[in-house]
Design a protein around this motif. Structure first.
Motif, PDB file in Angstrom:
ATOM      1  N   ASP A  34     -13.328  -7.916 -49.044  1.00 31.93           N
ATOM      2  CA  ASP A  34     -13.088  -9.160 -49.984  1.00 31.93           C
ATOM      3  C   ASP A  34     -13.084 -10.210 -49.175  1.00 31.93           C
ATOM      4  OD1 ASP A  34     -10.732  -8.774 -48.488  1.00 31.93           O
ATOM      5  OD2 ASP A  34      -9.256  -8.630 -50.459  1.00 31.93           O
ATOM      6  N   PHE A  35     -13.452 -10.466 -47.783  1.00 36.84           N
ATOM      7  CA  PHE A  35     -13.650 -11.841 -47.261  1.00 36.84           C
ATOM      8  C   PHE A  35     -12.248 -12.265 -46.877  1.00 36.84           C
ATOM      9  CE2 PHE A  35     -17.508 -11.365 -49.542  1.00 36.84           C
ATOM     10  CZ  PHE A  35     -18.580 -11.279 -48.630  1.00 36.84           C
ATOM     11  N   THR A  36     -11.248 -11.541 -46.437  1.00 37.42           N
ATOM     12  CA  THR A  36     -10.052 -12.002 -46.329  1.00 37.42           C
ATOM     13  C   THR A  36      -9.815 -11.674 -44.579  1.00 37.42           C
ATOM     14  OG1 THR A  36      -8.881 -10.015 -46.728  1.00 37.42           O
ATOM     15  CG2 THR A  36      -8.933 -11.809 -48.403  1.00 37.42           C
ATOM     16  N   GLU A  37     -10.553 -10.982 -44.257  1.00 35.29           N
ATOM     17  CA  GLU A  37     -10.237 -10.463 -42.614  1.00 35.29           C
ATOM     18  C   GLU A  37     -11.589 -10.844 -42.005  1.00 35.29           C
ATOM     19  OE1 GLU A  37      -9.176  -6.643 -40.715  1.00 35.29           O
ATOM     20  OE2 GLU A  37      -7.434  -7.183 -42.036  1.00 35.29           O
ATOM     21  N   TRP A  38     -11.480 -11.646 -41.058  1.00 41.39           N
ATOM     22  CA  TRP A  38     -12.737 -11.864 -40.149  1.00 41.39           C
ATOM     23  C   TRP A  38     -12.454 -11.673 -38.864  1.00 41.39           C
ATOM     24  CZ3 TRP A  38     -17.450 -14.128 -42.141  1.00 41.39           C
ATOM     25  CH2 TRP A  38     -17.258 -14.477 -43.448  1.00 41.39           C
ATOM     26  N   THR A  39     -13.444 -10.712 -38.164  1.00 37.38           N
ATOM     27  CA  THR A  39     -13.070 -10.216 -36.901  1.00 37.38           C
ATOM     28  C   THR A  39     -14.213 -10.735 -36.014  1.00 37.38           C
ATOM     29  OG1 THR A  39     -12.327  -8.196 -37.670  1.00 37.38           O
ATOM     30  CG2 THR A  39     -12.679  -8.138 -35.273  1.00 37.38           C
ATOM     31  N   PHE A  40     -13.824 -11.324 -34.779  1.00 34.80           N
ATOM     32  CA  PHE A  40     -14.695 -11.962 -33.962  1.00 34.80           C
ATOM     33  C   PHE A  40     -14.611 -11.500 -32.600  1.00 34.80           C
ATOM     34  CE2 PHE A  40     -13.585 -15.291 -37.175  1.00 34.80           C
ATOM     35  CZ  PHE A  40     -14.836 -15.600 -37.726  1.00 34.80           C
ATOM     36  N   THR A  41     -15.754 -11.085 -32.100  1.00 36.74           N
ATOM     37  CA  THR A  41     -15.763 -10.669 -30.773  1.00 36.74           C
ATOM     38  C   THR A  41     -16.356 -11.652 -29.682  1.00 36.74           C
ATOM     39  OG1 THR A  41     -16.316  -8.338 -31.580  1.00 36.74           O
ATOM     40  CG2 THR A  41     -16.919  -8.664 -29.158  1.00 36.74           C
ATOM     41  N   LEU A  42     -15.476 -11.784 -28.745  1.00 39.46           N
ATOM     42  CA  LEU A  42     -15.883 -12.833 -27.733  1.00 39.46           C
ATOM     43  C   LEU A  42     -16.614 -12.351 -26.712  1.00 39.46           C
ATOM     44  CD1 LEU A  42     -12.193 -14.338 -27.363  1.00 39.46           C
ATOM     45  CD2 LEU A  42     -13.886 -15.433 -28.769  1.00 39.46           C
ATOM     46  N   THR A  43     -17.426 -13.258 -25.961  1.00 41.93           N
ATOM     47  CA  THR A  43     -18.113 -12.832 -24.686  1.00 41.93           C
ATOM     48  C   THR A  43     -16.934 -12.251 -23.732  1.00 41.93           C
ATOM     49  OG1 THR A  43     -19.574 -13.280 -22.789  1.00 41.93           O
ATOM     50  CG2 THR A  43     -18.070 -15.206 -23.376  1.00 41.93           C
ATOM     51  N   GLU A  44     -17.614 -11.128 -22.839  1.00 39.94           N
ATOM     52  CA  GLU A  44     -16.470 -10.644 -21.923  1.00 39.94           C
ATOM     53  C   GLU A  44     -16.657 -11.186 -20.498  1.00 39.94           C
ATOM     54  OE1 GLU A  44     -18.490  -6.403 -21.009  1.00 39.94           O
ATOM     55  OE2 GLU A  44     -18.296  -7.012 -23.120  1.00 39.94           O
ATOM     56  N   TYR A  45     -17.886 -12.101 -20.371  1.00 42.61           N
ATOM     57  CA  TYR A  45     -18.274 -12.823 -19.187  1.00 42.61           C
ATOM     58  C   TYR A  45     -17.684 -14.332 -19.002  1.00 42.61           C
ATOM     59  CZ  TYR A  45     -22.031  -9.222 -19.541  1.00 42.61           C
ATOM     60  OH  TYR A  45     -22.523  -8.007 -19.560  1.00 42.61           O
ATOM     61  N   GLY A  46     -16.788 -14.617 -19.810  1.00 40.67           N
ATOM     62  CA  GLY A  46     -16.307 -15.826 -19.760  1.00 40.67           C
ATOM     63  C   GLY A  46     -15.206 -16.077 -18.705  1.00 40.67           C
ATOM     64  N   GLU A  47     -15.421 -17.165 -17.799  1.00 38.84           N
ATOM     65  CA  GLU A  47     -14.480 -17.416 -16.920  1.00 38.84           C
ATOM     66  C   GLU A  47     -14.072 -18.798 -16.863  1.00 38.84           C
ATOM     67  OE1 GLU A  47     -13.147 -15.086 -14.469  1.00 38.84           O
ATOM     68  OE2 GLU A  47     -14.442 -13.381 -14.865  1.00 38.84           O
ATOM     69  N   TRP A  48     -12.767 -19.119 -16.958  1.00 41.43           N
ATOM     70  CA  TRP A  48     -12.264 -20.374 -16.542  1.00 41.43           C
ATOM     71  C   TRP A  48     -12.430 -20.790 -15.013  1.00 41.43           C
ATOM     72  CZ3 TRP A  48     -11.353 -22.476 -21.285  1.00 41.43           C
ATOM     73  CH2 TRP A  48     -11.028 -21.697 -22.400  1.00 41.43           C
ATOM     74  N   SER A  49     -11.910 -21.948 -14.662  1.00 36.76           N
ATOM     75  CA  SER A  49     -12.102 -22.486 -13.361  1.00 36.76           C
ATOM     76  C   SER A  49     -10.923 -21.724 -12.877  1.00 36.76           C
ATOM     77  CB  SER A  49     -12.177 -23.948 -13.347  1.00 36.76           C
ATOM     78  OG  SER A  49     -13.095 -24.532 -14.166  1.00 36.76           O
ATOM     79  N   ASP A  50     -10.900 -21.583 -11.523  1.00 38.36           N
ATOM     80  CA  ASP A  50      -9.805 -21.222 -10.739  1.00 38.36           C
ATOM     81  C   ASP A  50      -8.561 -22.106 -11.021  1.00 38.36           C
ATOM     82  OD1 ASP A  50     -10.947 -19.265  -9.628  1.00 38.36           O
ATOM     83  OD2 ASP A  50     -11.466 -20.171  -7.574  1.00 38.36           O
ATOM     84  N   PRO A  51      -7.345 -21.738 -11.125  1.00 43.88           N
ATOM     85  CA  PRO A  51      -6.890 -20.270 -11.045  1.00 43.88           C
ATOM     86  C   PRO A  51      -6.809 -19.503 -12.418  1.00 43.88           C
ATOM     87  CG  PRO A  51      -5.049 -21.762 -11.246  1.00 43.88           C
ATOM     88  CD  PRO A  51      -6.244 -22.468 -11.778  1.00 43.88           C
ATOM     89  N   TYR A  52      -7.450 -19.969 -13.354  1.00 41.93           N
ATOM     90  CA  TYR A  52      -6.985 -19.330 -14.763  1.00 41.93           C
ATOM     91  C   TYR A  52      -7.794 -17.872 -15.117  1.00 41.93           C
ATOM     92  CZ  TYR A  52      -5.068 -23.989 -14.944  1.00 41.93           C
ATOM     93  OH  TYR A  52      -4.481 -25.022 -14.892  1.00 41.93           O
ATOM     94  N   GLY A  53      -8.722 -17.532 -14.332  1.00 40.52           N
ATOM     95  CA  GLY A  53      -9.473 -16.348 -14.182  1.00 40.52           C
ATOM     96  C   GLY A  53     -10.059 -15.924 -15.536  1.00 40.52           C
ATOM     97  N   SER A  54     -10.329 -14.820 -16.270  1.00 40.03           N
ATOM     98  CA  SER A  54     -11.220 -14.450 -17.300  1.00 40.03           C
ATOM     99  C   SER A  54     -10.573 -15.189 -18.557  1.00 40.03           C
ATOM    100  CB  SER A  54     -11.050 -13.034 -17.622  1.00 40.03           C
ATOM    101  OG  SER A  54     -11.701 -12.449 -16.620  1.00 40.03           O
ATOM    102  N   MET A  55     -11.550 -15.584 -19.380  1.00 40.66           N
ATOM    103  CA  MET A  55     -11.102 -16.194 -20.718  1.00 40.66           C
ATOM    104  C   MET A  55     -11.253 -14.894 -21.799  1.00 40.66           C
ATOM    105  SD  MET A  55     -13.820 -18.146 -23.450  1.00 40.66           S
ATOM    106  CE  MET A  55     -14.342 -16.541 -23.969  1.00 40.66           C
ATOM    107  N   THR A  56     -10.024 -14.708 -22.300  1.00 39.59           N
ATOM    108  CA  THR A  56      -9.819 -13.529 -23.317  1.00 39.59           C
ATOM    109  C   THR A  56      -9.229 -14.151 -24.681  1.00 39.59           C
ATOM    110  OG1 THR A  56      -7.667 -13.305 -22.585  1.00 39.59           O
ATOM    111  CG2 THR A  56      -8.977 -12.292 -21.247  1.00 39.59           C
TER     112      THR A  56
END
Lengths: 324, 576
Positions: B80-102
């Motif tokens: 019924d289009f009330t729930e949208w699930t999004f999968t992010l890339t697992e290769y995303g990295e912020w600049s130091d010192p923030y680590g992986s983008m999750t």
């Protein structure tokens, strides 16, 4: 002299405060800027009410809620040298000014030196050689220089030297270091355009002022005493003529920097003070406008003071009532 | 990274960023400076484009309207289009010192900053993350004060998975301006101190936020220099996360990217002609000239913006404008094809409703295409004038016999808007006997003192030109606010006061919740049919962008409203 200077400096503070206050009020009571209006329009299209959108815009600017609060914030900031945050560039105002003045300076300064040296020199020559072929040629060049609109001349030079002959860059970029050939090349056209109109102006003034003294009694006396033509020209014609010329010079430098400079900075894309201050005004970036107004006002007032002090040095007949 | 003049004063040699001689260096001209790099506040194209070079959006769409994964790699929705699930890339990295983008970063940015209490961070376009409801359902938070809006529910359901729940079915969510093109995400650790203190000003002034130095490998390029009123210089990002995906192994194909501010049009045009820059917009009037040049190619691309003539249907406008037949007559009296041909130089398509013909929600059989018909227009106007207005000696006059003069305000900053205004003035004068007074006004004054001002305070206007409105061809329900009738229209997007007799706004709201695509398509086609008949505005044209490129630029996509979505794969050949 000391008392005079102290009084003048006190007046500087008052005059600056008046100017800045008037500027603040003019901006604060102006209708919303184009950027602000666009922002409100976008928010409203996404479902927000106009009043909410305007509040959000004011919130983002962060100047304060009432006129008095905003005025007090800006004034305290100016006095404490915390010139605030430019909303136009989203960085401290002081950073915007320190990063932009050098770009203006590096073409205004050479153009000014060039125009003063050449303009005064040719003007003086014209005055002492009135009605000669050289005088007519100089006059022709001067009127041509004055008559050419800077924006048109600049565009023509770009089309000629960048598009047609491909020998100079078509716009200014900050990628070159200050002391590099690349930087010199990209400054040539702005210096030529600014210099041309300035030389012409200085030349006409220098000629007119010098002519007043060419036939003066003390010049004739100097010649009768056997002084060389060069000595007569420099010491007895040029020196008194310098008094009004200095007035013109201070005004001109400011004019060049903030008026003529703006047109050139837009056309050549030089990120200098003229461009930044103009953008600040039209986008109503109050902290940046106040800071950029403050600078020329101070320069003008201090320039006038220096000019008055110079008068006494240049012309023994002028004093401020406390000459020993 | 160097900001301001520090790099410029740092040495006596040129920086490695070289100019037009290096064909792998893209230099794009921008007509204005980027005012803000705070991704929570950006609303302008200049800043948005710059951020796009160093931080990919969640996802985009290609020329065929197919989903183009970027930081979001995949999506799912329930029945019924009330729930949208999004999968992010697992290769995303912020600049130091923030680590992986999750997913944690995403949920934090959305729930704590965008949906933050009282909009403490002064976020722009926060309204995209909420929707109108009759009543706020359980499990959802109220947005706003009147209880008619609810925030979407955003949750982390895995390291790289987020779920967005909407209080009502929202089948168009994917193509609505919510997560599509979304970039308002920063490392949680960076934002946390400001969130705790509710310090929006601090967040906005943060050096990493304003310097875009947190973007890690999330964009094709990395900011190296930002210089006020001059340029952004960003070399290629060798760690670009997208290179982990098939077809993007070598992305981007450009070594260096510069955005150069060039406020003066003639300078931009000289620079592209001289080969000093790679790309700039070309004014339509000179497109043919540049097309014929060696070394330059011109690529027109469609836009979603409909340039229209607005009618003042509020109490302070000429009241016959409230009658559909009068508005139809006004439309018939204007040769829009001539405007497109002669004023826009052919770089536009005549509009018949607030939807371009290429939209899947545009149905020929529903849309009324008013032909240019001066005689028919005159007859229709005469038939439709009621009450005190009538024709005397070929002129429209009021009850006192005074010639009616309509005030046509328009934005004075655009040449084509001025010419269009003059042309329409003549058309109304000659074809309808209607006198029009032109009132060129600065853009901000027009919006602030005419459009968004209540009758009594507003300056007098009957017609308004120079306004373009997004038609949202992928999710047209987003145009609902244009038609919603209220007691205070000047406080809304329907500032011209259209009274919406056919319930367009409600139909759009309904369509937004319609889960059956065919049904939704039919409902929207009907809406745009009604609008074409009603003519609440005179829909003039959908303009095109005219883009100029050096001839060595080899785009990998067809011109479309998505133009530039695949720019990381565009090729730069060696210039001949």
């Amino acid at each position: 002299m000391k008392r005079y200077i102290a009084k003048r400096l006190a007046w500087t503070v008052v005059a600056t405060w008046i100017t800045v206050t008037i500027t603040f009020l003019l901006i604060d009571f102006s209708p919303i800027s184009a950027g602000g209006a666009t922002f409100v329009d976008q928010q409203v299209q996404s479902g927000m009410s106009v009043n909410e959108a305007k509040e959000l815009y004011q919130h983002q600017l962060g100047y304060g809620d009432t006129v008095w609060e905003r005025y007090a914030n800006f004034m305290i900031g100016l006095v404490t040298l915390d010139w605030g945050w430019s909303t136009l560039y989203n960085q401290p105002v002081i950073d915007v000014i320190t990063s932009s003045w050098i770009y203006s300076f590096q073409y205004v300064f050479p153009a000014t030196v060039l125009s003063v040296v050449l303009g005064f020199g040719i003007g003086l020559y014209s005055a002492t050689h009135q009605h000669t072929r050289e005088d007519y040629a100089a006059t022709l060049v001067a009127f041509t220089g004055i008559s050419l609109p800077n924006f048109w001349f600049a565009i023509m030079l770009i089309l000629l030297f960048s598009v047609q002959f491909d020998v100079l860059p078509s716009f200014y970029t900050t990628k070159h270091a200050l002391l590099s050939l690349g930087n010199v090349k990209q400054l040539l056209l702005p210096i030529v355009v600014l210099g041309t109109s300035a030389i012409a102006t200085e030349m006409r003034y220098a000629r007119a002022e010098s002519l007043e003294y060419v036939q003066a009694e003390f010049v004739k006396t100097a010649r009768a005493k056997g002084l060389s033509e060069g000595e007569v020209t420099l010491r007895h014609i040029f020196r008194p003529a310098m008094v009004p010329l200095i007035t013109i010079l201070v005004g001109d430098v400011l004019g060049l920097l903030f008026a003529g400079g703006y047109v050139l900075e837009v056309i050549f894309q030089i990120p200098g003070l003229g461009l930044v201050s103009y953008q600040a005004i039209i986008q109503q970036d109050t902290p940046l406008v106040l800071a950029t107004v403050l600078i020329p006002v101070l320069i003008a007032i201090l320039g006038n003071l220096i000019q008055d002090v110079c008068y006494t040095v240049l012309d023994p007949r002028i004093d401020f009532g406390d000459r020993e | 990274m160097a900001i301001g003049s520090t790099a410029f004063l740092s040495g006596c040699t040129d920086s490695p960023a070289t100019g037009g001689s290096n064909q792998k260096h893209w230099i794009g001209a921008q007509g204005s400076e980027a005012p803000n790099y705070n991704v929570f506040r950006i609303t302008d194209t200049t800043s948005g484009n710059r951020v796009s070079r160093v931080l990919d959006p969640a996802y985009g769409f290609d020329e065929n309207d197919d989903f183009v994964p970027r930081l979001v790699r995949d999506y799912e929705t329930n029945d019924d289009f009330t729930e949208w699930t999004f999968t992010l890339t697992e290769y995303g990295e912020w600049s130091d010192p923030y680590g992986s983008m999750t997913a944690e970063d995403w949920v934090y940015s959305i729930t704590e900053i965008i949906q933050g209490e009282d909009n403490w961070a002064a976020v722009s376009m926060a309204d995209n993350w909420r929707m109108g409801v009759d009543e706020v359902p359980e499990g959802f938070e109220t947005a706003g004060s009147d209880g008619t809006q609810a925030w979407f529910n955003v949750e982390q359901t895995g390291d790289y998975e987020i779920v967005v729940r909407t209080p009502e079915p929202f089948p168009g969510f994917l193509k609505a301006p919510v997560l599509w093109g979304f970039q308002a995400v920063v490392p949680k650790e960076l934002a946390e101190p400001y969130v705790k203190e509710r310090n929006g000003d601090g967040l906005n002034k943060d050096e990493e936020i304003q310097g875009l130095s947190y973007t890690g490998n999330l964009g094709a390029f990395t900011v190296d220099e930002l210089e006020t009123e001059s340029r952004m210089y960003a070399p290629r990002n060798d760690d670009y996360y997208l290179r982990n995906y098939e077809g993007y192994e070598d992305a981007p194909n450009i070594e260096e990217w510069t955005y150069q501010v060039m406020r003066e049009e003639s300078t931009r045009l000289s620079a592209i002609q001289a080969g000093d820059i790679t790309n700039t917009g070309i004014p339509a009037r000179r497109a043919d000239e540049f097309e014929a040049m060696n070394g330059v190619q011109v690529i027109p691309t469609p836009t979603v913006y409909c340039t229209s003539l607005m009618y003042n249907m509020r109490a302070d406008g000429w009241n016959p404008l409230e009658t559909a037949e009068v508005r139809q007559a006004l439309t018939m009296a204007v040769d829009r094809a001539a405007i497109v041909e002669n004023i826009i130089y052919g770089y536009a398509d005549v509009a018949h409703t607030l939807q371009p013909a290429y939209s899947e929600f545009y149905d020929d059989s529903q849309v009324v295409e008013w032909e240019y018909d001066p005689d028919g227009a005159r007859d229709r106007l005469e038939r439709s004038l009621s009450g005190q207005y009538t024709y005397v000696d070929g002129r429209v006059v009021d009850g006192d016999g005074e010639v009616v003069t309509l005030n046509y305000v328009f934005s004075d900053s655009s040449e084509s808007t001025k010419l269009t205004a003059r042309y329409i003035q003549k058309e109304f004068e000659n074809n309808l006997g209607l006198t029009v007074k032109l009132d060129p006004t600065p853009w901000n004054t027009m919006l602030d003192e005419y459009f968004y001002s209540p009758p009594g305070d507003a300056r007098q206007w009957d017609l308004m030109g120079g306004i373009g409105r997004n038609s949202y061809p992928r999710a047209p329900e987003a145009t609902e606010s244009y038609w919603r009738a209220t007691d205070e229209p000047w406080n809304t997007a329907n500032a011209y006061g259209y009274d919406d007799p056919h319930g367009i706004a409600d139909r759009l709201a309904e369509s937004a919740r319609t889960t059956d695509l065919d049904e939704r398509r039919a409902a929207l086609a009907e809406v745009f049919g009604i609008l074409s008949e009603e003519q609440p505005w005179n829909f003039l044209y959908f303009g095109k962008d005219v883009n100029g490129y050096r001839s060595y630029v080899d785009p990998t996509e067809e011109p479309s409203i998505s133009w530039g979505y695949d720019i990381v794969r565009w090729q730069l050949e060696t210039e001949q």
